[in-house]
Scaffold this active site. Sequence first.
Site, PDB file in Angstrom:
ATOM      1  N   CYS A 235       0.959  -1.247   0.053  1.00 26.26           N
ATOM      2  CA  CYS A 235       0.037   0.035   0.449  1.00 26.26           C
ATOM      3  C   CYS A 235       0.671   1.463  -0.021  1.00 26.26           C
ATOM      4  O   CYS A 235       1.253   1.710   0.827  1.00 26.26           O
ATOM      5  CB  CYS A 235      -0.766  -0.047   1.082  1.00 26.26           C
TER       6      CYS A 235
ATOM      7  N   CYS B 264      -0.420   4.018   2.015  1.00 24.34           N
ATOM      8  CA  CYS B 264      -0.665   4.084   3.623  1.00 24.34           C
ATOM      9  C   CYS B 264       1.284   3.801   3.883  1.00 24.34           C
ATOM     10  O   CYS B 264       1.608   4.721   5.213  1.00 24.34           O
ATOM     11  CB  CYS B 264      -0.549   2.463   3.986  1.00 24.34           C
ATOM     12  N   ASP B 265       2.027   3.552   2.960  1.00 19.50           N
ATOM     13  CA  ASP B 265       3.321   3.166   3.900  1.00 19.50           C
ATOM     14  C   ASP B 265       4.566   4.182   3.003  1.00 19.50           C
ATOM     15  O   ASP B 265       5.767   4.223   3.692  1.00 19.50           O
ATOM     16  CB  ASP B 265       4.409   1.877   3.741  1.00 19.50           C
TER      17      ASP B 265
END
Lengths: 102, 301
Positions: free
Chosen positions: B130, B133-134
């Site tokens: 992701c 997300c990261d």
Amino acid sequence: MNITEVTKETFENEVLKSDKPVIADFNADWCGPCQMLKPTIDQLASERDDVKFVSINIDEQDDLAYEYNVSSIPCLVVFKDGKEVKRSVGLKPKPEIIKLIP
Amino acid sequence: MYDIIIIGAGPAGLTAAIYARRASKSVLVLEALSYGGQIINTPDIENYPVAAHISGFEFANKVYEQAQALGAEFVFEKAVEILDSGTEKTVVTTDNSYTCKAVIIATGSENRKLGLPEEEALVGRGVSYCATCDGAFYRNKTVAVVGGGNTALEDALYLADLAETVYLIHRRDAFRGDEATVNALKQRENVKFIYNSTVTKLNADKRLTSIEVTDKNGEVSTIELNGLFVAVGRIPENQNFAKLIKLDEAGYVSAGEDCITNVPGIYAAGDNRTKNVRQLVTAAADGAVAATEAVKYIASL
């Protein structure tokens, strides 16, 4: 129960020198799964006194995140006697988090 | 006995719960992890009607509260099997079993992995599924994205704004994803394309340090990097129901826009169903359709 926010300056005392095992919750405000995990952590923190929960905001404490090789959140790192013993990455249900407690 | 059991509390399942409760049916929602489904990974939703900007987390909370306020019951257990005895169905979970008249399967999908031996241990230590997300962990670092679809292209574009260098590794010589995104990527000086190649090894020292890439001629090269973003598609979470429910070749439930499966009284809603457009709004639409069909079915019993 309030979860202590830990910084680079307080990390040693709060985590590494803690008498009890510590579960450090690396998280960020913009991270949805982290927010989802929070109620579970809050609940466990008030249910269990054999373990200490702390929170680390990776946006403010990027040095700590880098030092502990955290590159995906939520990430729970379990410390015992100043050493990492386990970790769990991603949103997990409560029973899985209980299993992390040493 | 419940009227309707819904498996999965993502946008499809929660919308189905809303519609079923408004039709005065008793509803149990079973969820393995946490309500919201994969939308909670999205920091900002900009394509859902009415809400110009809303975080996935806030969206999930609102739909969950709406379903709960209407009287849907929630149990956080993983459904592992559905047993069909005609007018009565049983949903078996890891802890219990529950009976009902109709079932809606809204289990969604999960990230497809590369399948390399070191992969799982390196999740959160350099391997990610992701980018939104990261990505923040890779500011001014070197990363690679694997895949050729829209997710891979959008991930690469997102990371190009953060990372110093982004390698885009694809097993073919042309991308399946939107041409506009491909063109946008080609404008970026820090994006490097590696075609006809697959990732064959992950090297790590506490965290990911480099990857081995093999091209179609069998030539192996090593890329030093900090992060690897895997965007090679998703796998529908239907395996537990495959004995009873007809799936297509890719593992999605074979059900049309009416959400009707091969078993009377069992419906599929959301990303785990055969469909062309997998979006938040189509997941919600499936929830409405499946619940309406289930209500109709119960009335016919």
